[in-house]
Design an enzyme around this catalytic site. Structure first.
Site, PDB file in Angstrom:
ATOM      1  N   ARG A 507       0.801  -1.227   0.000  1.00 56.80           N
ATOM      2  CA  ARG A 507       0.000   0.000   0.000  1.00 56.80           C
ATOM      3  C   ARG A 507       0.834   1.279   0.000  1.00 56.80           C
ATOM      4  O   ARG A 507       0.555   2.215  -0.713  1.00 56.80           O
ATOM      5  CB  ARG A 507      -0.927   0.012   1.226  1.00 56.80           C
ATOM      6  CG  ARG A 507      -1.948  -1.113   1.251  1.00 56.80           C
ATOM      7  CD  ARG A 507      -2.796  -1.066   2.514  1.00 56.80           C
ATOM      8  NE  ARG A 507      -1.985  -1.246   3.721  1.00 56.80           N
ATOM      9  CZ  ARG A 507      -1.635  -0.258   4.534  1.00 56.80           C
ATOM     10  NH1 ARG A 507      -2.023   0.974   4.290  1.00 56.80           N
ATOM     11  NH2 ARG A 507      -0.899  -0.500   5.607  1.00 56.80           N
ATOM     12  N   THR A 555       9.385 -10.396   0.752  1.00 55.83           N
ATOM     13  CA  THR A 555       8.078 -10.726   0.191  1.00 55.83           C
ATOM     14  C   THR A 555       8.120 -12.148  -0.370  1.00 55.83           C
ATOM     15  O   THR A 555       9.146 -12.808  -0.380  1.00 55.83           O
ATOM     16  CB  THR A 555       7.693  -9.761  -0.944  1.00 55.83           C
ATOM     17  OG1 THR A 555       8.460 -10.081  -2.117  1.00 55.83           O
ATOM     18  CG2 THR A 555       7.959  -8.315  -0.558  1.00 55.83           C
ATOM     19  N   LYS A 579      12.109 -16.668  -2.654  1.00 57.36           N
ATOM     20  CA  LYS A 579      12.783 -17.708  -3.447  1.00 57.36           C
ATOM     21  C   LYS A 579      12.523 -17.592  -4.949  1.00 57.36           C
ATOM     22  O   LYS A 579      13.118 -18.319  -5.735  1.00 57.36           O
ATOM     23  CB  LYS A 579      12.302 -19.095  -2.982  1.00 57.36           C
ATOM     24  CG  LYS A 579      12.711 -19.462  -1.584  1.00 57.36           C
ATOM     25  CD  LYS A 579      12.209 -20.817  -1.194  1.00 57.36           C
ATOM     26  CE  LYS A 579      10.779 -20.796  -0.732  1.00 57.36           C
ATOM     27  NZ  LYS A 579      10.561 -20.102   0.551  1.00 57.36           N
ATOM     28  N   VAL A 609      16.390 -21.491   1.840  1.00 59.06           N
ATOM     29  CA  VAL A 609      16.289 -22.895   2.231  1.00 59.06           C
ATOM     30  C   VAL A 609      16.675 -23.011   3.695  1.00 59.06           C
ATOM     31  O   VAL A 609      17.745 -22.557   4.100  1.00 59.06           O
ATOM     32  CB  VAL A 609      17.233 -23.791   1.394  1.00 59.06           C
ATOM     33  CG1 VAL A 609      17.120 -25.249   1.835  1.00 59.06           C
ATOM     34  CG2 VAL A 609      16.933 -23.663  -0.084  1.00 59.06           C
ATOM     35  N   ALA A 611      15.367 -21.619   6.392  1.00 60.43           N
ATOM     36  CA  ALA A 611      15.235 -20.420   7.234  1.00 60.43           C
ATOM     37  C   ALA A 611      16.623 -19.937   7.656  1.00 60.43           C
ATOM     38  O   ALA A 611      17.404 -19.492   6.832  1.00 60.43           O
ATOM     39  CB  ALA A 611      14.320 -20.683   8.421  1.00 60.43           C
ATOM     40  N   GLY A 664       2.451 -18.579  11.579  1.00 63.39           N
ATOM     41  CA  GLY A 664       3.356 -18.009  10.589  1.00 63.39           C
ATOM     42  C   GLY A 664       4.296 -19.019   9.960  1.00 63.39           C
ATOM     43  O   GLY A 664       5.309 -18.648   9.372  1.00 63.39           O
ATOM     44  N   GLU A 667       3.659 -20.602   3.896  1.00 62.34           N
ATOM     45  CA  GLU A 667       3.832 -19.543   2.912  1.00 62.34           C
ATOM     46  C   GLU A 667       2.572 -18.671   2.940  1.00 62.34           C
ATOM     47  O   GLU A 667       1.531 -19.085   3.472  1.00 62.34           O
ATOM     48  CB  GLU A 667       4.015 -20.141   1.510  1.00 62.34           C
ATOM     49  CG  GLU A 667       5.325 -20.890   1.310  1.00 62.34           C
ATOM     50  CD  GLU A 667       6.529 -19.974   1.408  1.00 62.34           C
ATOM     51  OE1 GLU A 667       6.624 -19.017   0.615  1.00 62.34           O
ATOM     52  OE2 GLU A 667       7.375 -20.209   2.285  1.00 62.34           O
ATOM     53  N   ASP A 678       6.609 -25.089  -2.686  1.00 54.91           N
ATOM     54  CA  ASP A 678       7.684 -24.455  -1.921  1.00 54.91           C
ATOM     55  C   ASP A 678       8.887 -25.375  -1.788  1.00 54.91           C
ATOM     56  O   ASP A 678      10.038 -24.958  -1.959  1.00 54.91           O
ATOM     57  CB  ASP A 678       7.156 -24.059  -0.536  1.00 54.91           C
ATOM     58  CG  ASP A 678       8.194 -23.289   0.264  1.00 54.91           C
ATOM     59  OD1 ASP A 678       8.687 -22.265  -0.241  1.00 54.91           O
ATOM     60  OD2 ASP A 678       8.521 -23.716   1.380  1.00 54.91           O
ATOM     61  N   LYS A 682      12.823 -25.124  -3.269  1.00 58.02           N
ATOM     62  CA  LYS A 682      14.018 -25.252  -2.435  1.00 58.02           C
ATOM     63  C   LYS A 682      14.984 -26.307  -2.971  1.00 58.02           C
ATOM     64  O   LYS A 682      16.199 -26.078  -3.037  1.00 58.02           O
ATOM     65  CB  LYS A 682      13.607 -25.601  -0.997  1.00 58.02           C
ATOM     66  CG  LYS A 682      12.886 -24.474  -0.281  1.00 58.02           C
ATOM     67  CD  LYS A 682      12.409 -24.899   1.110  1.00 58.02           C
ATOM     68  CE  LYS A 682      11.693 -23.766   1.824  1.00 58.02           C
ATOM     69  NZ  LYS A 682      11.179 -24.166   3.150  1.00 58.02           N
TER      70      LYS A 682
END
Length: 818
Positions: A507, A555, A579, A609, A611, A664, A667, A678, A682
């Site tokens: 935004r 993002t 990624k 990959v 975290a 959280g 994705e 996902d 990876k």
């Protein structure tokens, strides 16, 4: 005796004149005799130049300008003097302004302002200000004496930039000072020739007046009072971190002023240097600051570089040709042609092959210089001995100055390495054999960035500062900003400063050159009126205003990816949690790697990959050490592993998916996890890092959810679908449980292939004991063959991912060294 000189900004209005008077009173209390040199009130010289322009152009507004000058001085006199002292002073001001009006009217009749008339008109600024200050000082020092410098400083008749007759001037000054006691208030900038005609001393003329008088009377020191805390390490308008220089030698000060430092002009230092009189540059508005001392010796052992300065509006004139090699007199003819036509050469650079020579001149002299050189070398151009004479405009010169550079190896590397790292192209380089300065030419658009890069490298090297721009302020981006805020002191203790200069979400966006408060970023972003526009955001990053820039992609969007190449090509490092760039087409992957390598910037994506697990760097270190990746088996989805670890049939699978979203772990679109998209990304990235150059479609992928998921389904519909297939998933779980095994979603790559599928693992396998959001990777390599290398740890979660991003950023900061 001390000579105090006050510039125009110091006497711009009544309040400032009052402050100047206080400083003078303080100096006279030291027991040493004081003489004061004064410039015109701030803005008055500019107004007098307008009078000259008005007269020459018959604009008929010279009288109104003169009355504004009169009102300025009358107002100051009324504010500074008691009523009983005002009539005589006001009458004197009006008399001088009437005299000025008469001169302007006389010149307007001819519609011409000669250099002689211009000097006479300009002299009124100093005459008015010095007489006014003298009257103010007489309130405390009744014997204060107004001195018209035209009576004691003699020059030739080169109006506008008259040359001083030092022998005559010194004699007159000494005689005057011997015959007249008391505090002397002297007009700066003006003098007179042998016929008594008014002349001016050119740029920084009042400084010159002060040092001429100081040299004549053998003063103990000269103090130049202005609006800055001495001579600065760089222009504070371009480099906010610039600081004052404690000590400079005369040659250092001259070099800095020659290349644009605004405090002094080289010629004004000459008389003081000849008599070894120290010159102090002080701040009228901060009189307690010691300022800068300019003297015979530099401050030994106090840093190699003293300051950085610059000149704008420069053109580079190039003369090229193989016929110049070994031919004597080319340079002489080139310089002679320009000199005879009063074109000043600011910088010279010649290739050792003698096939080219270039000179820097002021931009306004460029066309004429090219014309003259083409004329001078017309025969050589016709014969092809010189191939071209051409110019480049819109350039700037940067000069790095310091006497301590002499005989110190590596100084050039300290200057040019950070410039190269920030993508600043050098057009020409010049360094004299004295090693007092290194000068070079850059595009004027790069000047601000060049100065800031150099200043950080040369004067703030103890702090490695990155300018951070972030896309994505959601859970990951927001937490990263929180970590940067929480760890600010810890990072500074490691000499790292992370300055957030830009934020953008779906935004809003904000770009702030001086940094965004990481403790108030939400408020600053939301209160900003700029609507999100990634194109404009990207343009801000590469605008040239920011040095050591790093773009953070927090993002999961394709939009930022299309700007990666441009950012890397503009010497902006990238740290990506996203990624999509690395798992898009193989061509894009290779192009981004090549761009980063070519521009010598970082492209870090460790969090792509595992975290925060050290996965990408481990692969690179193995390969760098000569190892070869044979096979990788991995549980790469912390989300799916958490789901499979938590699932025992008592809580429906769709409820666990909902909980994972809440924590959280997933994705932004959980279908990416359940479809295996996902994990496929990876393993594709790991394959590419291992040397298996695969395209995305070559990864064979089975979804987590039996029966798969239709394309384009939204999150709510996805949860409903999962709920409807609870029986299918429970069957898979019971089947594995009956065999004493556990369900794991395993990705693997070897020999140029890659796959992702649901697998049942036994108790002896490293994957069997994985719990929660843990990831586990097994590397079978040439060196780790019998006993593969295993990496295990949390592979999902806001904190570990944000910490991984921060680690990638810190690695870049640690590399910001010369």
């Amino acid at each position: 005796m001390k000579i105090l000189k006050f510039g125009g900004s110091s006497v711009a209005d009544a309040e400032r004149i009052r402050k100047v008077a206080e400083i003078i009173r303080g100096k006279t209390g030291d027991g040493e005799e004081v003489a004061v040199v004064i410039s015109a009130m701030g803005g008055v010289t500019g107004s007098l130049l307008k009078v000259c322009e008005s007269v020459a152009s018959s604009a008929n507004d010279s009288e109104s300008i003169i009355r504004e000058i009169e009102d300025k001085h009358l107002g100051a006199a009324r504010a500074l003097l008691p009523v009983e002292k005002q009539p005589r002073v006001l009458a004197e001001i009006m008399s001088l302004c009437n005299e000025l009006s008469d001169i302007a009217r006389g010149a307007s009749m001819l519609a011409e302002v000669t250099p002689r008339t211009s000097d006479l008109i300009l002299s009124f600024g100093e005459r008015l200000s010095a007489s006014l200050l003298c009257e103010v000082l007489r309130l405390q020092f009744p014997d204060a004496l107004f001195v018209d410098a035209r009576d004691i400083i003699k020059t030739n008749s080169d109006f506008g930039k008259a040359r001083v007759d030092f022998e005559s001037s010194s004699r007159l000054i000494r005689e005057f000072f011997l015959q007249n006691q008391g505090l002397k208030v002297i007009t700066g900038f003006i003098a007179s020739d042998s016929r008594g005609q008014t002349t001016t001393l050119g740029r920084s003329g009042s400084d010159y007046t002060a040092t001429i008088i100081a040299a004549a009377v053998d003063a103990s020191s000269v103090e130049i009072w202005s609006d800055a805390d001495g001579v600065m390490t760089a222009d504070p308008a371009l480099v906010p971190e610039a600081r004052s220089i404690e000590m400079l030698s005369y040659p250092e000060a001259m070099e800095l002023s020659h290349f644009g430092a605004k405090i002094l002009f080289p010629l004004s230092l000459y008389p003081a240097m000849m008599k070894k009189i120290p010159v102090f540059v002080r701040n009228t508005f901060n009189p307690s600051h010691p300022g800068t001392c300019i003297s015979a010796g530099s401050a030994k052992g106090n840093g190699i570089i003293r300051g950085i300065t610059s000149l704008r509006n420069i053109s580079l004139i190039n003369v090229e040709g193989s016929g110049m090699v070994g031919v004597a007199g080319i340079s002489s003819r080139m310089f002679g042609s320009l000199s005879q036509n009063n074109i000043n050469i600011i910088l010279i650079s010649q290739a050792s092959s003698e096939q080219s020579i270039c000179v820097a001149v002021k931009k306004e002299d460029s066309s004429e210089a090219i014309r003259l050189l083409k004329e001078t070398f017309s025969n050589e151009l016709s014969a092809g001995l010189i191939s071209s004479v051409y110019g480049e405009d819109d350039l700037a010169i940067v000069a790095v100055v310091g006497e301590n550079m002499r005989h110190v190896p590596g100084v050039a590397a300290k200057v040019f390495t950070p410039l190269g790292r920030n993508g600043i192209n050098i057009k020409a380089i010049s360094q004299g054999s004295s090693e007092l300065n290194i000068s070079f030419v850059v595009n004027e658009n790069d000047l601000r960035k060049a100065l800031r890069v150099l200043h950080q490298a040369l004067f703030s090297s103890e702090i490695r500062r990155l300018n951070i721009f972030m896309a994505g302020t959601g859970s990951i981006g927001g937490r990263l900003l929180g970590m940067i805020h929480e760890q600010e002191k810890s990072l500074l203790s490691r000499r790292i400063e992370l300055r957030i200069c830009g934020l953008i979400n779906t935004r809003k966006m904000i770009v702030c050159e001086n940094g965004i408060d990481t403790g108030k970023w939400k408020t600053e972003l939301e209160s900003n009126s700029l609507q999100a526009d990634f194109g404009k955001f990207s343009e801000s990053i590469v605008s040239g205003r920011f040095e050591n820039s790093v773009f953070i992609d927090a993002t999961a969007s394709d939009q930022p990816v299309q700007y990666y190449s441009g950012l890397l090509s503009s010497n902006v490092s990238i740290v990506a949690a996203n990624k999509r760039a690395n798992t898009g087409t193989l061509e894009l992957f290779r192009n981004l790697q090549n761009s980063a390598r070519k521009k010598n910037v970082s492209f870090n994506y460790e969090t792509n990959v595992g975290a925060g697990l050290p996965v990408i760097n481990v692969i690179r270190n193995l390969i760098a050490g000569g190892d070869e990746i044979i096979r990788i088996e991995a549980v790469l989805s912390g989300t799916v592993n958490w789901l499979l670890s938590e699932y025992d049939g008592t809580v429906p699978f769709f409820e666990l998916v909902r909980e994972a979203m809440k924590r959280g772990y997933t994705e932004p679109y959980p279908g990416d996890d359940l479809l295996g998209v996902d994990v496929a990304r990876k393993i594709l990235l790991l394959a590419r890092e291992s040397g298996f150059m695969l395209e995305q479609q070559e990864v064979q992928t089975e979804p987590v959810l039996p029966g798969g998921v239709p394309d384009g389904i939204d999150t709510d519909s996805l949860l409903s679908l999962i709920r409807s297939r609870e029986g299918d998933f429970q069957h898979l779980y019971r089947e594995a449980e009956a065999r004493g095994m556990k369900l794991k979603y395993v990705a693997s790559t070897e020999a140029g292939s890659a796959s992702v599928k649901m697998t049942s693992t036994g108790v002896t396998h490293p994957f069997y004991t994985l719990k929660g959001s843990e990831n586990c990777l097994i590397f079978t390599t040439k060196y780790y063959n019998q006993y593969p290398l295993v990496i295990k740890g949390p592979g999902a979660g806001v904190d570990v991912t944000s910490a991984g991003l921060l680690a990638d950023i810190v690695r870049i900061a640690e590399s910001v060294r010369v």
